[in-house]
Design a protein around this motif. Structure first.
Motif, short mmCIF file in Angstrom:
data_model
loop_
_atom_site.label_atom_id
_atom_site.label_comp_id
_atom_site.label_asym_id
_atom_site.label_seq_id
_atom_site.Cartn_x
_atom_site.Cartn_y
_atom_site.Cartn_z
N TRP A 122 0.81 -1.23 0.00
CA TRP A 122 0.00 0.00 0.00
C TRP A 122 0.84 1.27 0.00
CZ3 TRP A 122 -1.46 -3.52 4.12
CH2 TRP A 122 -2.50 -4.38 3.75
N ALA B 18 -1.08 -6.57 -1.31
CA ALA B 18 -1.92 -5.49 -0.80
C ALA B 18 -3.12 -5.23 -1.71
CB ALA B 18 -1.08 -4.22 -0.66
N TYR C 237 -5.98 -7.69 -1.02
CA TYR C 237 -6.85 -7.31 0.10
C TYR C 237 -7.85 -6.25 -0.34
CZ TYR C 237 -8.57 -5.05 4.25
OH TYR C 237 -9.40 -4.48 5.18
N GLN D 65 -3.62 -10.39 2.29
CA GLN D 65 -4.10 -10.48 3.66
C GLN D 65 -5.59 -10.77 3.69
OE1 GLN D 65 -2.30 -8.06 2.31
NE2 GLN D 65 -0.68 -7.36 3.68
N LEU E 117 -6.16 -7.84 8.69
CA LEU E 117 -5.04 -6.91 8.85
C LEU E 117 -4.42 -7.00 10.24
CD1 LEU E 117 -6.24 -3.65 7.06
CD2 LEU E 117 -5.01 -5.61 6.11
N THR F 92 -2.08 -10.15 10.42
CA THR F 92 -0.80 -10.09 9.72
C THR F 92 0.12 -9.04 10.32
OG1 THR F 92 -1.86 -8.68 8.05
CG2 THR F 92 -1.60 -11.01 7.51
N ALA F 93 -0.44 -8.04 10.98
CA ALA F 93 0.39 -7.02 11.61
C ALA F 93 0.89 -7.46 12.99
CB ALA F 93 -0.40 -5.71 11.76
N GLU G 72 0.42 -2.57 7.42
CA GLU G 72 -0.96 -2.45 7.86
C GLU G 72 -1.17 -1.18 8.66
OE1 GLU G 72 0.12 -6.74 7.25
OE2 GLU G 72 1.00 -5.09 8.40
N ALA H 290 -8.59 -1.69 12.62
CA ALA H 290 -8.78 -2.87 11.77
C ALA H 290 -10.10 -3.57 12.06
CB ALA H 290 -7.63 -3.86 11.98
N SER I 228 -11.67 -6.98 8.60
CA SER I 228 -11.26 -8.34 8.27
C SER I 228 -12.18 -8.89 7.19
CB SER I 228 -11.30 -9.23 9.51
OG SER I 228 -11.15 -10.59 9.14
#
Length: 275
Positions: free
Chosen positions: A41, A112, A115, A152, A155, A158-159, A174, A196, A200
């Motif tokens: 991103w 990215a 997602y 992803q 978020l 994964t972060a 993220e 976030a 999801s």
């Protein structure tokens, strides 16, 4: 033979000119898919992957429209999603003039971009995520097929790296996307989790979701393949249509995804679903 039309302006978003390139298949009445590039991103544009990925897929009988979207850190989410939805609406408003089939559209994203494309597909009717980029608000931003490559699904998951993982993978994409001020520290993690919440993909699936083709590499150390599998499982449990492909020996953004066999499979699936 693939022909390319470049630099078509689809929106001016807060002074940022957003453009798209059309990689037109030689096949008559080819289906159309919008491509959203990867890059955490924070980098990349519509020209990313043009020669290695986008044009070769167009050669397989699918017209690919590669689009720009605004990048973090200059643009905080959901502006990126607003841009992609604006591009879909623009295509529908201009499809007849351009000679494109736009009544049924697909979206294809990598990392990215996967997602963002998937959230676009799963957020139809969500006014907060629609935006008004480019206008054409009388046109639908819905898509009828999704190709999700190594992206992803959640978020916050994964972060949420351990201290060791954060040293080995010292990025916080993220947090950059959501304007959470970095991933470090309890405050940053809490801010990220709050922003976030509700974003999801796993919480947005339903039986009404468009068909998904999800592909992940089994050696992906950036976005674990468990993310793609979780999305596939959630869609399947909800009654949606999903196909999951695990590429043996492939890492994140691996050249194996751009191999002729995988691109041919992807194009064949899009042609079958979009008709």
């Amino acid at each position: 033979m693939v022909s390319v039309e470049t630099d078509l302006l689809y929106a001016d978003a807060g002074g940022v000119q957003l453009r798209l390139d059309i990689h037109r298949s030689a096949e008559p009445a080819a289906p159309v898919v919008v491509y959203a590039h990867g890059g955490g991103w924070t980098r990349g544009d519509r020209r990313t992957d043009a020669t290695t990925r986008v044009a070769p897929l167009a050669a397989c009988g699918v017209t690919v429209v590669a689009v720009d979207y605004r990048l973090a850190l200059d643009a905080v989410f959901p502006r990126q999603l607003h841009d992609l939805k604006g591009a879909v609406r623009w295509l529908r408003a201009n499809g007849e003039r351009l000679g494109l089939r736009t009544e049924r559209l697909g979206v294809w994203g990598a990392s990215a971009g996967a997602y963002l494309g998937s959230l676009l597909a799963l957020s139809e009717g969500d006014s907060a995520l629609e935006g008004d980029v480019g206008g054409n608000l009388d046109r639908s931003s819905a898509v009828q097929a999704v190709v999700h490559w190594f992206g992803q699904a959640d978020l916050a998951a994964t972060a949420g790296r351990s201290a060791v993982e954060a040293r080995l993978l010292p990025f916080h994409f993220e947090a950059d996307l959501l304007g959470a001020g970095g991933a470090g520290g309890a405050g940053g993690a809490q801010s990220l989790a709050e922003r976030a919440r509700g974003l999801s993909l796993l919480t947005r699936v339903s039986a009404q979701a468009p068909p998904f083709l999800i592909a992940h590499g089994d050696r992906d150390r950036i976005v674990p393949p468990a993310e793609g599998l979780a999305l596939h499982d959630a869609l399947s449990r909800a009654g949606g249509s999903s196909r999951f492909e695990l590429l043996g020996g492939a890492g994140h953004e691996d050249p194996l995804f751009d191999a002729p066999a995988n691109l041919a499979l992807t194009a064949a699936w899009l042609r079958a679903v979009l008709g």
